[in-house]
Design a protein around this motif. Structure first.
Motif, PDB file in Angstrom:
ATOM      1  N   SER A  40       0.854  -1.191   0.000  1.00  0.00           N
ATOM      2  CA  SER A  40       0.000   0.000   0.000  1.00  0.00           C
ATOM      3  C   SER A  40       0.880   1.228   0.000  1.00  0.00           C
ATOM      4  O   SER A  40       1.937   1.258   0.621  1.00  0.00           O
ATOM      5  CB  SER A  40      -0.909   0.017   1.238  1.00  0.00           C
ATOM      6  OG  SER A  40      -0.130   0.084   2.408  1.00  0.00           O
ATOM      7  N   SER A  41       0.420   2.249  -0.766  1.00  0.00           N
ATOM      8  CA  SER A  41       1.148   3.506  -0.822  1.00  0.00           C
ATOM      9  C   SER A  41       0.230   4.583  -1.348  1.00  0.00           C
ATOM     10  O   SER A  41      -0.605   4.327  -2.211  1.00  0.00           O
ATOM     11  CB  SER A  41       2.382   3.384  -1.736  1.00  0.00           C
ATOM     12  OG  SER A  41       2.004   3.111  -3.050  1.00  0.00           O
ATOM     13  N   SER A  42       0.379   5.770  -0.833  1.00  0.00           N
ATOM     14  CA  SER A  42      -0.349   6.953  -1.320  1.00  0.00           C
ATOM     15  C   SER A  42      -1.845   6.712  -1.441  1.00  0.00           C
ATOM     16  O   SER A  42      -2.480   7.143  -2.387  1.00  0.00           O
ATOM     17  CB  SER A  42       0.214   7.378  -2.678  1.00  0.00           C
ATOM     18  OG  SER A  42       1.591   7.621  -2.580  1.00  0.00           O
ATOM     19  N   GLY A  43      -2.419   5.987  -0.471  1.00  0.00           N
ATOM     20  CA  GLY A  43      -3.864   5.793  -0.518  1.00  0.00           C
ATOM     21  C   GLY A  43      -4.294   4.638  -1.392  1.00  0.00           C
ATOM     22  O   GLY A  43      -5.473   4.349  -1.522  1.00  0.00           O
ATOM     23  N   PHE A  44      -3.355   3.934  -2.041  1.00  0.00           N
ATOM     24  CA  PHE A  44      -3.676   2.803  -2.884  1.00  0.00           C
ATOM     25  C   PHE A  44      -3.365   1.521  -2.128  1.00  0.00           C
ATOM     26  O   PHE A  44      -2.440   1.450  -1.321  1.00  0.00           O
ATOM     27  CB  PHE A  44      -2.807   2.785  -4.158  1.00  0.00           C
ATOM     28  CG  PHE A  44      -3.364   3.592  -5.271  1.00  0.00           C
ATOM     29  CD1 PHE A  44      -3.923   2.984  -6.377  1.00  0.00           C
ATOM     30  CD2 PHE A  44      -3.324   4.975  -5.220  1.00  0.00           C
ATOM     31  CE1 PHE A  44      -4.420   3.737  -7.419  1.00  0.00           C
ATOM     32  CE2 PHE A  44      -3.822   5.733  -6.252  1.00  0.00           C
ATOM     33  CZ  PHE A  44      -4.372   5.115  -7.352  1.00  0.00           C
ATOM     34  N   LYS A 200       0.163  15.635 -11.997  1.00  0.00           N
ATOM     35  CA  LYS A 200       0.030  16.675 -10.973  1.00  0.00           C
ATOM     36  C   LYS A 200      -0.048  16.045  -9.577  1.00  0.00           C
ATOM     37  O   LYS A 200       0.603  16.515  -8.630  1.00  0.00           O
ATOM     38  CB  LYS A 200      -1.210  17.518 -11.250  1.00  0.00           C
ATOM     39  CG  LYS A 200      -1.419  18.688 -10.275  1.00  0.00           C
ATOM     40  CD  LYS A 200      -2.617  19.523 -10.714  1.00  0.00           C
ATOM     41  CE  LYS A 200      -2.818  20.725  -9.801  1.00  0.00           C
ATOM     42  NZ  LYS A 200      -3.240  20.311  -8.441  1.00  0.00           N
ATOM     43  N   LEU A 201      -0.823  14.970  -9.464  1.00  0.00           N
ATOM     44  CA  LEU A 201      -0.958  14.289  -8.181  1.00  0.00           C
ATOM     45  C   LEU A 201       0.362  13.651  -7.752  1.00  0.00           C
ATOM     46  O   LEU A 201       0.691  13.610  -6.563  1.00  0.00           O
ATOM     47  CB  LEU A 201      -2.050  13.222  -8.263  1.00  0.00           C
ATOM     48  CG  LEU A 201      -3.487  13.745  -8.363  1.00  0.00           C
ATOM     49  CD1 LEU A 201      -4.462  12.607  -8.630  1.00  0.00           C
ATOM     50  CD2 LEU A 201      -3.877  14.478  -7.084  1.00  0.00           C
ATOM     51  N   GLN A 202       1.136  13.183  -8.733  1.00  0.00           N
ATOM     52  CA  GLN A 202       2.442  12.603  -8.404  1.00  0.00           C
ATOM     53  C   GLN A 202       3.392  13.675  -7.866  1.00  0.00           C
ATOM     54  O   GLN A 202       4.110  13.461  -6.892  1.00  0.00           O
ATOM     55  CB  GLN A 202       3.054  11.919  -9.624  1.00  0.00           C
ATOM     56  CG  GLN A 202       4.393  11.238  -9.317  1.00  0.00           C
ATOM     57  CD  GLN A 202       4.995  10.566 -10.540  1.00  0.00           C
ATOM     58  OE1 GLN A 202       4.384  10.525 -11.601  1.00  0.00           O
ATOM     59  NE2 GLN A 202       6.195  10.036 -10.399  1.00  0.00           N
ATOM     60  N   LYS A 203       3.384  14.852  -8.509  1.00  0.00           N
ATOM     61  CA  LYS A 203       4.243  15.941  -8.054  1.00  0.00           C
ATOM     62  C   LYS A 203       3.856  16.403  -6.654  1.00  0.00           C
ATOM     63  O   LYS A 203       4.706  16.854  -5.879  1.00  0.00           O
ATOM     64  CB  LYS A 203       4.155  17.110  -9.036  1.00  0.00           C
ATOM     65  CG  LYS A 203       4.800  16.828 -10.386  1.00  0.00           C
ATOM     66  CD  LYS A 203       4.639  18.006 -11.324  1.00  0.00           C
ATOM     67  CE  LYS A 203       5.273  17.703 -12.684  1.00  0.00           C
ATOM     68  NZ  LYS A 203       5.101  18.828 -13.646  1.00  0.00           N
ATOM     69  N   GLU A 204       2.555  16.288  -6.348  1.00  0.00           N
ATOM     70  CA  GLU A 204       2.084  16.673  -5.021  1.00  0.00           C
ATOM     71  C   GLU A 204       2.267  15.558  -3.995  1.00  0.00           C
ATOM     72  O   GLU A 204       1.799  15.670  -2.861  1.00  0.00           O
ATOM     73  CB  GLU A 204       0.604  17.063  -5.107  1.00  0.00           C
ATOM     74  CG  GLU A 204       0.344  18.310  -5.952  1.00  0.00           C
ATOM     75  CD  GLU A 204      -1.145  18.557  -6.173  1.00  0.00           C
ATOM     76  OE1 GLU A 204      -1.965  17.650  -5.844  1.00  0.00           O
ATOM     77  OE2 GLU A 204      -1.494  19.643  -6.680  1.00  0.00           O
ATOM     78  N   LYS A 205       2.922  14.466  -4.416  1.00  0.00           N
ATOM     79  CA  LYS A 205       3.198  13.315  -3.546  1.00  0.00           C
ATOM     80  C   LYS A 205       1.920  12.591  -3.101  1.00  0.00           C
ATOM     81  O   LYS A 205       1.921  11.895  -2.084  1.00  0.00           O
ATOM     82  CB  LYS A 205       3.983  13.755  -2.292  1.00  0.00           C
ATOM     83  CG  LYS A 205       5.264  14.527  -2.583  1.00  0.00           C
ATOM     84  CD  LYS A 205       6.240  13.707  -3.412  1.00  0.00           C
ATOM     85  CE  LYS A 205       7.540  14.493  -3.646  1.00  0.00           C
ATOM     86  NZ  LYS A 205       8.486  13.744  -4.508  1.00  0.00           N
ATOM     87  N   LYS A 206       0.856  12.748  -3.882  1.00  0.00           N
ATOM     88  CA  LYS A 206      -0.386  12.060  -3.571  1.00  0.00           C
ATOM     89  C   LYS A 206      -0.492  10.729  -4.296  1.00  0.00           C
ATOM     90  O   LYS A 206      -1.348   9.905  -3.970  1.00  0.00           O
ATOM     91  CB  LYS A 206      -1.575  12.950  -3.928  1.00  0.00           C
ATOM     92  CG  LYS A 206      -1.665  14.216  -3.090  1.00  0.00           C
ATOM     93  CD  LYS A 206      -2.840  15.076  -3.502  1.00  0.00           C
ATOM     94  CE  LYS A 206      -2.901  16.351  -2.670  1.00  0.00           C
ATOM     95  NZ  LYS A 206      -4.030  17.235  -3.069  1.00  0.00           N
ATOM     96  N   LEU A 207       0.359  10.553  -5.296  1.00  0.00           N
ATOM     97  CA  LEU A 207       0.448   9.293  -6.028  1.00  0.00           C
ATOM     98  C   LEU A 207       1.915   8.931  -6.189  1.00  0.00           C
ATOM     99  O   LEU A 207       2.761   9.808  -6.372  1.00  0.00           O
ATOM    100  CB  LEU A 207      -0.195   9.402  -7.417  1.00  0.00           C
ATOM    101  CG  LEU A 207      -1.716   9.527  -7.514  1.00  0.00           C
ATOM    102  CD1 LEU A 207      -2.125   9.664  -8.971  1.00  0.00           C
ATOM    103  CD2 LEU A 207      -2.401   8.344  -6.875  1.00  0.00           C
ATOM    104  N   SER A 208       2.192   7.640  -6.148  1.00  0.00           N
ATOM    105  CA  SER A 208       3.557   7.194  -6.391  1.00  0.00           C
ATOM    106  C   SER A 208       3.761   6.987  -7.885  1.00  0.00           C
ATOM    107  O   SER A 208       2.802   6.986  -8.668  1.00  0.00           O
ATOM    108  CB  SER A 208       3.823   5.876  -5.655  1.00  0.00           C
ATOM    109  OG  SER A 208       3.078   4.828  -6.264  1.00  0.00           O
ATOM    110  N   GLU A 209       4.992   6.788  -8.273  1.00  0.00           N
ATOM    111  CA  GLU A 209       5.291   6.542  -9.691  1.00  0.00           C
ATOM    112  C   GLU A 209       4.599   5.275 -10.173  1.00  0.00           C
ATOM    113  O   GLU A 209       4.075   5.223 -11.291  1.00  0.00           O
ATOM    114  CB  GLU A 209       6.803   6.424  -9.887  1.00  0.00           C
ATOM    115  CG  GLU A 209       7.211   6.236 -11.338  1.00  0.00           C
ATOM    116  CD  GLU A 209       8.717   6.166 -11.524  1.00  0.00           C
ATOM    117  OE1 GLU A 209       9.159   5.849 -12.648  1.00  0.00           O
ATOM    118  OE2 GLU A 209       9.456   6.428 -10.542  1.00  0.00           O
ATOM    119  N   ASP A 210       4.581   4.243  -9.320  1.00  0.00           N
ATOM    120  CA  ASP A 210       3.913   2.991  -9.693  1.00  0.00           C
ATOM    121  C   ASP A 210       2.412   3.200  -9.853  1.00  0.00           C
ATOM    122  O   ASP A 210       1.789   2.631 -10.750  1.00  0.00           O
ATOM    123  CB  ASP A 210       4.168   1.921  -8.631  1.00  0.00           C
ATOM    124  CG  ASP A 210       5.592   1.370  -8.700  1.00  0.00           C
ATOM    125  OD1 ASP A 210       6.242   1.566  -9.744  1.00  0.00           O
ATOM    126  OD2 ASP A 210       6.025   0.758  -7.706  1.00  0.00           O
TER     127      ASP A 210
END
Length: 244
Positions: A40-44, A200-210
């Motif tokens: 699990s990461s970034s809410g996923f 945009k969400l990745q840059k805001e650290k709300k999503l990971s690269e994966d």
């Protein structure tokens, strides 16, 4: 088999007994013989069993997915509507759907200011609600280059649909291809906007690269499906033109 989203908290506390049951089912051939992988990461939360991969999206992304699908469905509806306006040798009121008339300085759809009917297979009858607009309507229909001939008696306009010639079929086939490409561009634009939102969400650290890779892969599959829908509609319309 029903699929259920797995929250990060539930994933972190998944009983070993469940893992054992999954492994046991794998032994009976119900699932692939592979280990259960959870992360699990970034809410996923990802639960992977063999080739089955479950990803639980955050609520905001699920809402975005729904809106995006609605936009793609609308693009398909627009393509179908535009195809209906392409004449096929048989009179159809939809041929006039895209015609707008400058009515008292304001562009309005023809069907909003006139009654349109098909008295026979080769004719359209246009009866303006305001008789003073008859000449303007007729002029607009002629300038639309629909391949129909018009005549009026001061009360109604009759538009006659002649048989399609070989050259006219080719022209209409090109028109259909252009309308199909317009639809594909609309689908691509929806995909492009989604990718920007993921970045945009990745840059805001709300999503990971994966996360972004997974979402982009899912989005591409949906995009491909809608592209195929447009191609199917295009093929059907072209076949319709060739049969007449």
């Amino acid at each position: 088999m029903a699929l259920h989203a797995v929250s990060p908290a539930a994933a972190s506390s998944l009983p070993r007994a469940l893992t054992g049951r999954l492994t046991q089912r794998a032994g009976c051939g119900c699932l692939a013989k592979q280990s259960v992988l959870m992360s699990s990461s970034s809410g996923f939360t990802r639960l992977q069993v063999g080739t089955v991969d479950f990803v639980s999206r955050p609520l905001v992304l699920r809402h975005s997915d729904k809106r995006r699908k609605e936009k793609m469905d609308k693009a398909i509806e627009t393509v179908q509507s535009n195809f209906n306006t392409v004449r096929t040798g048989r009179a159809n009121p939809a041929m006039l759907d895209r015609i707008e008339v400058e009515y008292y300085g304001t562009p309005v759809s023809l069907k909003s200011i006139a009654q349109i009917s098909t008295p026979d297979a080769t004719s359209l009858l246009i009866q303006p609600y305001d008789k003073s607009s008859l000449k303007l309507i007729e002029k607009t229909i002629v300038s639309a280059n629909l391949g129909v001939s018009t005549s009026s008696d001061g009360e109604v306009i009759r538009a006659t649909v002649p048989p399609l010639t070989s050259d006219r079929r080719k022209e209409l086939t090109k028109t259909v291809a252009k309308l199909a490409e317009d639809g594909k561009v609309a689908i691509r634009n929806i995909r492009r906007d989604a990718i920007k939102a993921y970045d945009k969400l990745q840059k805001e650290k709300k999503l990971s690269e994966d996360n972004v890779k997974d979402l982009s892969a899912d989005l591409q599959k949906v995009t491909d499906e809608y592209m195929k829908k447009i191609e199917t509609l295009q093929k059907q319309k072209e076949e319709e033109l060739m049969k007449i």
